[in-house]
Every structure is written in structure tokens, then in C-alpha cells.
Design an enzyme around this catalytic site. Structure first.
Site, mmCIF file in Angstrom:
data_model
loop_
_atom_site.group_PDB
_atom_site.id
_atom_site.type_symbol
_atom_site.label_atom_id
_atom_site.label_comp_id
_atom_site.label_asym_id
_atom_site.label_seq_id
_atom_site.Cartn_x
_atom_site.Cartn_y
_atom_site.Cartn_z
ATOM 1 N N SER A 112 45.025 34.843 52.058
ATOM 2 C CA SER A 112 44.905 35.600 51.182
ATOM 3 C C SER A 112 43.685 36.347 51.214
ATOM 4 O O SER A 112 42.604 36.308 52.007
ATOM 5 C CB SER A 112 44.521 34.525 49.885
ATOM 6 N N SER A 113 43.701 37.628 50.229
ATOM 7 C CA SER A 113 42.505 38.547 50.481
ATOM 8 C C SER A 113 41.226 38.135 50.016
ATOM 9 O O SER A 113 40.379 38.862 49.865
ATOM 10 C CB SER A 113 43.134 40.009 49.629
ATOM 11 N N CYS A 114 41.259 36.787 49.386
ATOM 12 C CA CYS A 114 40.309 36.148 48.639
ATOM 13 C C CYS A 114 39.016 35.707 49.639
ATOM 14 O O CYS A 114 38.246 35.648 49.442
ATOM 15 C CB CYS A 114 40.363 35.480 47.383
ATOM 16 N N TYR A 141 39.005 27.901 47.360
ATOM 17 C CA TYR A 141 40.288 28.208 47.860
ATOM 18 C C TYR A 141 40.040 29.293 49.308
ATOM 19 O O TYR A 141 40.425 28.991 50.407
ATOM 20 C CB TYR A 141 41.074 29.094 47.074
ATOM 21 N N LYS A 145 41.087 28.768 53.259
ATOM 22 C CA LYS A 145 41.857 29.836 54.061
ATOM 23 C C LYS A 145 41.124 30.173 55.127
ATOM 24 O O LYS A 145 41.716 30.429 56.130
ATOM 25 C CB LYS A 145 42.197 30.933 53.058
ATOM 26 N N HIS A 184 48.331 33.936 38.069
ATOM 27 C CA HIS A 184 47.536 35.070 38.422
ATOM 28 C C HIS A 184 48.031 36.069 37.233
ATOM 29 O O HIS A 184 48.724 35.758 36.453
ATOM 30 C CB HIS A 184 47.748 35.509 39.888
HETATM 31 P P1 GDP Z 1 41.784 36.964 41.311
HETATM 32 O O1 GDP Z 1 42.361 38.204 41.790
HETATM 33 O O2 GDP Z 1 41.396 36.115 42.146
HETATM 34 O O3 GDP Z 1 40.574 37.477 40.344
HETATM 35 O O4 GDP Z 1 42.784 36.379 40.019
HETATM 36 P P2 GDP Z 1 43.798 36.708 38.784
HETATM 37 O O5 GDP Z 1 44.887 37.331 39.169
HETATM 38 O O6 GDP Z 1 43.795 35.624 38.127
HETATM 39 O O7 GDP Z 1 42.669 37.948 38.036
HETATM 40 C C1 GDP Z 1 42.473 39.019 38.560
HETATM 41 C C2 GDP Z 1 42.087 39.809 37.194
HETATM 42 O O8 GDP Z 1 42.992 39.786 36.003
HETATM 43 C C3 GDP Z 1 40.697 39.204 36.824
HETATM 44 O O9 GDP Z 1 39.825 40.293 36.321
HETATM 45 C C4 GDP Z 1 41.142 38.665 35.250
HETATM 46 O O10 GDP Z 1 39.989 38.497 34.541
HETATM 47 C C5 GDP Z 1 42.214 39.710 34.947
HETATM 48 N N1 GDP Z 1 43.137 38.972 33.886
HETATM 49 C C6 GDP Z 1 43.262 39.590 32.728
HETATM 50 N N2 GDP Z 1 44.164 38.931 31.985
HETATM 51 C C7 GDP Z 1 44.497 38.094 32.735
HETATM 52 C C8 GDP Z 1 45.302 36.761 32.376
HETATM 53 O O11 GDP Z 1 46.009 36.656 31.627
HETATM 54 N N3 GDP Z 1 45.461 35.902 33.379
HETATM 55 C C9 GDP Z 1 44.871 35.870 34.707
HETATM 56 N N4 GDP Z 1 44.970 35.143 35.674
HETATM 57 N N5 GDP Z 1 43.904 36.997 34.937
HETATM 58 C C10 GDP Z 1 43.831 38.167 33.887
#
Ligand code: GDP
Length: 317
Positions: A112-114, A141, A145, A184
Site C-alpha cells: 500500500s502507498s501508506c 498497517y 506491509k 476509505h
Molecule cells: P488515508 O488515505 O489512509 O488517509 O485513508 P482514508 O481514505 O480513510 O482518508 C483519506 C482522506 O479523506 C482523509 O483526509 C480523511 O479525513 C478524508 N475523508 C473525508 N471524508 C471521509 C469519510 O467519510 N471517510 C473516510 N474514510 N475518509 C474521509
């Protein structure tokens, strides 16, 4: 390097086939004239090393796509750190151990990119691995990875195994998790916009909406994985991305547009975490290996919405 590994006629195990990526790899392999092996959760606990070894000795896969993992969004990671770190380490250890035992010819590990440091230069090159602090919200996570990448390299070095790693960016598409507490951002937005449209209410965006993320349609990712399995053999993991990023607010607007709710209101919730400010991967190595994405974001969101409406995914429909 093309044409090094031919999947035709091989027994190919897709570990994690019920997941979004594993499911897409199974779909993609339908065109490769190979025998696809899968094991359901009730049949095989992937964290159980003994059970995995027994299963692999029975089925004798010749190639493995290691797409099995415990995955989740920003809140799930923060809530269940042990599950994300321990389960993923166990799954990786079990499958790598089994692969070497039964003489798997080629294994592709999906990360994953994280895995990259929180403040990496953008776009993030493969060399950025382990050059800085991780983003704390998903470090559990990420560490698991990173261990997977290192396992692939270690097996290459110690046993000469042809194990490689691919690092996909944020993926989305059919089979996604639409549960708002665990998902996500993209599936969450599809669900939220779908609901807001029904009530005429506002769409709530977590955090400030300013972070930027890169997205890749999951069938594109599966296609890239097969491409790498067939044509790449090397120590370094390979980034799998679209090469373009977008702010969360712009993404929200795009989803609203595709779902025909462009006039709706958007509110942000800064009490929720933003996570890393930007995460765009450099996909030049993959492009140099002759691969590029085919489904753009608007098209991919439209397809995902159809999948959501059809009930394809966790908490979909
Ligand atoms: P990340 O890429 O590991 O940070 O995982 P996420 O996909 O969960 O979040 C990506 C970004 O989207 C973060 O800045 C979250 O705060 C934002 N975000 C905005 N609304 C949402 C939501 O409803 N769900 C999630 N998971 N992230 C959200």
C-alpha cells in the site's frame, strides 16, 4: 524483461479473493488461461501458519497473488491497531513460508502507498521507503506491509525465490467496503452523497477536505499486477498508481457531479483526522515496464456507483 513468466496452464492462488483487489485479480485472470485457486475464510484461516502450509501442500500453487490483508480506513486503523499489525504479519508469514515450502515459482505481494513516510517528496518514488517517520494514523498497517516487502526481498536473497512486491495507491471499485465506519474515503463519499441526495441534506466530509489523494480503479490495479507478475522480476517494489491526485473537497464535488447532486451543500468536520497531507506516487517505473491506467476517475466513480447500487461490496446498496 517482458514475457519472463507465463501464467498459462499454471495453478495460480489468489489469496484474498473476497477482497476488492483479490476479486479484481480473479476477474482479470479469467483471460489468462490459468487455473485459479481460491480458499474461502471458512475453509482456511490465513493467520494460521500450519493450516496455510497444509492447504498449500495439497493445492500446490505455482504462482501466488498475495492480496489478502486486514484493511480499513483512517478510523478503523486508529481503533484496532493490534488487528492491523498482528493479523497482517501473520498472514504474510504464513503465505511466504508456505510458498517457499511448496516451491511457488512466482509470488506477487501487494502492499500500500501508506508504507511511505508522512512527509515524502511528491510524487513519491520507490526509494522513499524508510527515509522518514510514518503517518501515525495508519502506522500499524504500514509496518506490516513494509515487513511484507522485506520478506519478499529476504526470500529473493536467501533462497533465490522470484517474489516481487507492488504498492498500489488508494483503490476503489466494485467489491469496495461502503461501511462508513471502516471504509476509505471514496466509497464513503459515494454512500454519503447517495444518502444526501435522497434527503436533500448536506454531504459531510471528514477533516478539512484539503488533503490530496491519488486513486486507481481496482480493475486497473489488477491488470497492473498481472503485468508485473508476467514481466517484472526485481528487488524493488513497484508503485502502482494513476499518477494524478485530487483534493478531498474536489473529489467530493466530482462524486456529487457523477451522482447528479451537484447543487448539494458540503460541510467539513475538522474534528476528524486529515491523515497525511498528500499522497501521490511516482508511477514511472511501472510506465517504463509498459503499463498505464485505462479507467479515469470520473468513469471509475460512475462504475463504482453502479456496483454500489447493485449491492456489490460490503454495506453496498
Ligand atoms: P488515508 O488515505 O489512509 O488517509 O485513508 P482514508 O481514505 O480513510 O482518508 C483519506 C482522506 O479523506 C482523509 O483526509 C480523511 O479525513 C478524508 N475523508 C473525508 N471524508 C471521509 C469519510 O467519510 N471517510 C473516510 N474514510 N475518509 C474521509
Amino acid at each position: 524483461m517482458a514475457g519472463q513468466f507465463d501464467l498459462a496452464g499454471k495453478r495460480v492462488w489468489v489469496a484474498g479473493h473476497r477482497g476488492m483487489v483479490g476479486g479484481a485479480i480473479v476477474r482479470r485472470l479469467a483471460g489468462e488461461n490459468c487455473e485459479v485457486l481460491t480458499a474461502g475464510r471458512e475453509e482456511l484461516d490465513l493467520t494460521d501458519q500450519r493450516a496455510v502450509l497444509d492447504w498449500m501442500r495439497q493445492t500446490r500453487p505455482q504462482a501466488v497473488f498475495l492480496a489478502a490483508a486486514r484493511v480499513g480506513g483512517i478510523m478503523a486503523n486508529a481503533s484496532f491497531p493490534v488487528d492491523f499489525l498482528r493479523d497482517n504479519l501473520l498472514i504474510e508469514t504464513a503465505i511466504f513460508t508456505g510458498a517457499q515450502d511448496v516451491g511457488v515459482e512466482k509470488l506477487l505481494f501487494l502492499g500500500s502507498s501508506c508504507i511511505y513516510p508522512k512527509f515524502s517528496d511528491q510524487p513519491i518514488r520507490e526509494e522513499a521507503l524508510l527515509t522518514g517517520e510514518l503517518e501515525p494514523t495508519n502506522q500499524w498497517y504500514a509496518i506490516a506491509k513494509i515487513a511484507g516487502i522485506k520478506l519478499a526481498q529476504a526470500y529473493r536473497q536467501q533462497y533465490g525465490c522470484d517474489y516481487i512486491s507492488a504498492m498500489p495507491t488508494n483503490l476503489y471499485g466494485p467489491g469496495d467496503n461502503f461501511d462508513l465506519n471502516a471504509s476509505h474515503v471514496l466509497p464513503a463519499l459515494i454512500r454519503k452523497v447517495h444518502l444526501a441526495k435522497q434527503t436533500g441534506g448536506a454531504v459531510e466530509v471528514w477533516g478539512t477536505g484539503t488533503p490530496r489523494r491519488e486513486f486507481l480503479y481496482v480493475d486497473d490495479c489488477a491488470d497492473a499486477c498481472v503485468h508485473l507478475m508476467q514481466g517484472y522480476s526485481g528487488d524493488s517494489h513497484i508503485n502502482v498508481g494513476s499518477g494524478e491526485d485530487i483534493s478531498i473537497l474536489d473529489l467530493t464535488r466530482l462524486v456529487m457531479d457523477v451522482l447528479d447532486y451537484a447543487g448539494g451543500e458540503v460541510v467539513t468536520d475538522p474534528t476528524k483526522p486529515d491523515g497525511t497531507p498528500r499522497k501521490l506516487m511516482d508511477n514511472r517505473r511501472l510506465r517504463d515496464l509498459g503499463w498505464s491506467p485505462k479507467v479515469d476517475l470520473r468513469e471509475g466513480v460512475a462504475r463504482s456507483y453502479q456496483a454500489f447500487l447493485a449491492g456489490d461490496g460490503r454495506n453496498a446498496g
